[in-house]
Design a protein around this motif. Structure first.
Motif, PDB file in Angstrom:
ATOM      1  N   TYR A 127       3.583   3.850   3.620  1.00  0.00           N
ATOM      2  CA  TYR A 127       3.247   2.383   4.479  1.00  0.00           C
ATOM      3  C   TYR A 127       2.043   2.438   4.828  1.00  0.00           C
ATOM      4  O   TYR A 127       1.326   3.491   5.390  1.00  0.00           O
ATOM      5  CB  TYR A 127       4.311   2.243   5.357  1.00  0.00           C
ATOM      6  N   GLU A 128       1.516   1.150   5.005  1.00  0.00           N
ATOM      7  CA  GLU A 128       0.040   0.800   5.623  1.00  0.00           C
ATOM      8  C   GLU A 128       0.089   1.152   7.119  1.00  0.00           C
ATOM      9  O   GLU A 128      -1.041   1.203   7.341  1.00  0.00           O
ATOM     10  CB  GLU A 128      -0.039  -0.570   5.485  1.00  0.00           C
ATOM     11  N   THR A 129       1.070   1.190   7.746  1.00  0.00           N
ATOM     12  CA  THR A 129       0.951   1.651   9.227  1.00  0.00           C
ATOM     13  C   THR A 129       1.915   2.776   9.492  1.00  0.00           C
ATOM     14  O   THR A 129       2.925   3.203   8.615  1.00  0.00           O
ATOM     15  CB  THR A 129       1.507   0.378  10.189  1.00  0.00           C
TER      16      THR A 129
ATOM     17  N   ALA B 267       4.670  -3.838   5.214  1.00  0.00           N
ATOM     18  CA  ALA B 267       4.241  -2.195   4.966  1.00  0.00           C
ATOM     19  C   ALA B 267       3.913  -1.936   3.851  1.00  0.00           C
ATOM     20  O   ALA B 267       3.197  -0.790   3.401  1.00  0.00           O
ATOM     21  CB  ALA B 267       5.115  -1.358   6.053  1.00  0.00           C
ATOM     22  N   THR B 268       4.645  -2.704   2.673  1.00  0.00           N
ATOM     23  CA  THR B 268       4.566  -2.364   1.456  1.00  0.00           C
ATOM     24  C   THR B 268       3.479  -3.217   0.458  1.00  0.00           C
ATOM     25  O   THR B 268       3.514  -2.882  -0.639  1.00  0.00           O
ATOM     26  CB  THR B 268       6.001  -2.126   0.760  1.00  0.00           C
ATOM     27  N   ARG B 269       2.747  -3.723   1.024  1.00  0.00           N
ATOM     28  CA  ARG B 269       1.876  -4.816   0.644  1.00  0.00           C
ATOM     29  C   ARG B 269       0.877  -4.119  -0.483  1.00  0.00           C
ATOM     30  O   ARG B 269       0.690  -4.367  -1.538  1.00  0.00           O
ATOM     31  CB  ARG B 269       1.197  -5.409   1.583  1.00  0.00           C
ATOM     32  N   GLN B 270       0.399  -2.927  -0.044  1.00  0.00           N
ATOM     33  CA  GLN B 270      -0.377  -2.150  -0.922  1.00  0.00           C
ATOM     34  C   GLN B 270       0.120  -1.519  -2.184  1.00  0.00           C
ATOM     35  O   GLN B 270      -0.364  -1.682  -3.112  1.00  0.00           O
ATOM     36  CB  GLN B 270      -1.409  -1.003  -0.369  1.00  0.00           C
ATOM     37  N   GLN B 271       1.125  -1.317  -2.036  1.00  0.00           N
ATOM     38  CA  GLN B 271       2.311  -0.681  -3.232  1.00  0.00           C
ATOM     39  C   GLN B 271       2.381  -1.682  -4.154  1.00  0.00           C
ATOM     40  O   GLN B 271       2.520  -1.738  -5.343  1.00  0.00           O
ATOM     41  CB  GLN B 271       3.474  -0.275  -2.526  1.00  0.00           C
TER      42      GLN B 271
END
Length: 180
Positions: free
Chosen positions: A80-82, A135-139
């Motif tokens: 997750y991004e955070t 939190a899963t935007r990059q994935q």
């Protein structure tokens, strides 16, 4: 009684036409047989694709279940991004399982694109699900040129619309896509 003399031109023409028609009829039968075989192969491939997707979904759920039950295994899936707490991580894993299940329903044809949209609109009413989605935007960004990427962008757009909406009637926010 046999024919004597030259065969009339009309008889030759009729014979040729009859031969051509018989040849075309045989060719048509062969084409129908080939078409039937291709249809059966396509149906088999379609069924096999559904079987493969279902098997993959089952494996995905088994792995997520283990990670939900075991915090040490859950750490492996923490991309997750955070930073998230163990409780949030379990919630995010479950949100992932729910979303993946919905995605599978769409892929195998159990729901339409419009129905997918409507389910997601309800899914996004949960604050934990929204946190998971952010939190899963990059994935999701790494899923270029796939149906999952396209649906993810649709969900991103819907989430923006829900957050910008001036109404408590969330079920009317966003325009469901029309099925093609």
């Amino acid at each position: 009684m046999g024919l004597r003399g030259p065969v009339p031109a009309a008889a030759v023409g009729i014979g040729m036409i009859a031969g051509i028609l018989i040849g075309k009829a045989l060719h048509h039968r062969e084409l129908e047989a080939v078409h039937l075989r291709l249809t059966r192969l396509e149906q088999t491939a379609h069924t096999q694709r559904h079987t493969n997707l279902t098997s993959q979904q089952r494996l995905h759920w088994e792995m997520l279940s283990k990670a939900i039950d075991d915090p040490e295994l859950a750490e492996v899936l923490d991309l997750y991004e955070t930073s998230v707490s163990p409780k949030q991580r379990r919630q995010f894993l479950f949100a992932n399982a729910q979303y993946t299940n919905l995605l599978l329903y769409y892929r195998i044809g159990n729901i339409s694109r419009e129905e997918f949209f409507k389910h997601v609109r309800g899914f996004l009413q949960n604050p934990t699900v929204r946190d998971y989605w952010y939190a899963t935007r990059q994935q999701r960004a790494s899923l270029a040129d796939t149906d999952e990427a396209e649906l993810g962008l649709m969900v991103d757009d819907l989430l923006r619309q829900l957050e910008d909406a001036d109404t408590e009637e969330w079920w009317v926010v966003g325009e469901p896509p029309t099925d093609e």
